[in-house]
Design an enzyme around this catalytic site. Structure first.
Site, mmCIF file in Angstrom:
data_model
loop_
_atom_site.group_PDB
_atom_site.id
_atom_site.type_symbol
_atom_site.label_atom_id
_atom_site.label_comp_id
_atom_site.label_asym_id
_atom_site.label_seq_id
_atom_site.Cartn_x
_atom_site.Cartn_y
_atom_site.Cartn_z
ATOM 1 N N CYS A 161 0.835 -1.291 -0.110
ATOM 2 C CA CYS A 161 0.205 0.157 0.139
ATOM 3 C C CYS A 161 0.857 1.407 0.153
ATOM 4 O O CYS A 161 1.437 1.514 -1.082
ATOM 5 C CB CYS A 161 -0.957 0.112 0.965
ATOM 6 S SG CYS A 161 -2.320 1.142 1.014
ATOM 7 N N HIS A 200 -3.922 -4.911 0.029
ATOM 8 C CA HIS A 200 -3.361 -5.647 1.359
ATOM 9 C C HIS A 200 -3.343 -6.946 1.171
ATOM 10 O O HIS A 200 -4.529 -7.451 1.370
ATOM 11 C CB HIS A 200 -4.379 -4.790 2.255
ATOM 12 C CG HIS A 200 -4.118 -3.583 2.459
ATOM 13 N ND1 HIS A 200 -3.144 -3.071 3.557
ATOM 14 C CD2 HIS A 200 -4.629 -2.442 2.274
ATOM 15 C CE1 HIS A 200 -2.999 -1.649 3.545
ATOM 16 N NE2 HIS A 200 -3.812 -1.210 2.839
ATOM 17 N N GLU A 257 -2.683 -8.962 3.221
ATOM 18 C CA GLU A 257 -2.797 -9.338 4.792
ATOM 19 C C GLU A 257 -4.447 -9.441 5.092
ATOM 20 O O GLU A 257 -4.914 -9.938 6.102
ATOM 21 C CB GLU A 257 -2.109 -8.745 5.583
ATOM 22 C CG GLU A 257 -2.505 -7.165 5.965
ATOM 23 C CD GLU A 257 -2.044 -6.167 4.942
ATOM 24 O OE1 GLU A 257 -2.140 -5.151 5.410
ATOM 25 O OE2 GLU A 257 -1.454 -6.555 3.975
#
Length: 197
Positions: free
Chosen positions: A76, A179, A181
């Protein structure tokens, strides 16, 4: 083992939790000396690119990052830090990739930020996307996007009328605008791929 650059950017918990889920060891990088402890480096990031760049400069880690030969992944804002310039704060970035970070703003009619799940188109056979199908969905949250550069783009995404770099790669440097994650099993697969470079 992955070292996470700790320069005050948020969202580190989500990243460490994802790395725990896939069984990848990790630790925090707070000083130049800490880079030597790790085989892979992640530059996370949430928030303002200009402020993030200043924090990175204040930590004294910029020259070390630029000299790294190990695999480095920006996530990001961490990816945006690798560009040459960001309209967010009108600030020069690390200039690893010869592209600019631009604001969606008046360039689109849709709502800003671009937030939620969107599909990506994989390009240039990037090893980041091993075992990840083309047109897979990943989770995005961003108001600024990165220009496409055909030589370095690894994946693209389209929001409204703008096609932008969702991922890029150059030598040992990689970046993803989304993202991983927060992108479920496919995001975890990407992190696992990176850990195996």
């Amino acid at each position: 083992m992955i070292g996470i650059v700790n320069y005050g950017a948020g969202n580190i918990f989500s990243l460490t939790a994802a790395l725990d889920r896939i069984g990848v060891e990790h630790g925090m990088i707070n000083t130049k000396e800490d880079f030597d402890k790790y085989s892979h480096i992640i530059i996370p990031g949430v928030g303002h690119a200009g402020a993030a760049m200043k924090k990175l400069q204040d930590t004294g880690l910029v020259d070390t990052i630029l000299s790294l030969k190990k695999p480095v992944l920006g996530i990001c804002v961490g990816m945006q830090l690798m560009t040459a310039f960001s309209e967010e704060g009108d600030a020069d970035m690390l200039d690893i990739f010869p592209v600019r970070t631009l604001h969606f703003g008046k360039r689109i009619q849709a709502k800003v930020p671009h937030m939620g799940w969107n599909s990506i188109r994989i390009e240039n056979n990037s090893p980041l996307f091993k075992d990840i199908p083309d047109n897979s969905y990943f989770y995005f949250v961003h108001s600024y996007y990165i220009e496409r550069d055909e030589a370095t783009v690894a994946a693209t995404c389209t929001y409204d009328t703008v096609s932008f770099a969702a991922a890029f790669q150059r030598d040992n440097f990689f970046g993803v605008q989304f993202h991983p994650e927060k992108s479920g099993k496919l995001g975890e697969q990407l992190l696992l791929n990176f850990s195996r470079f």
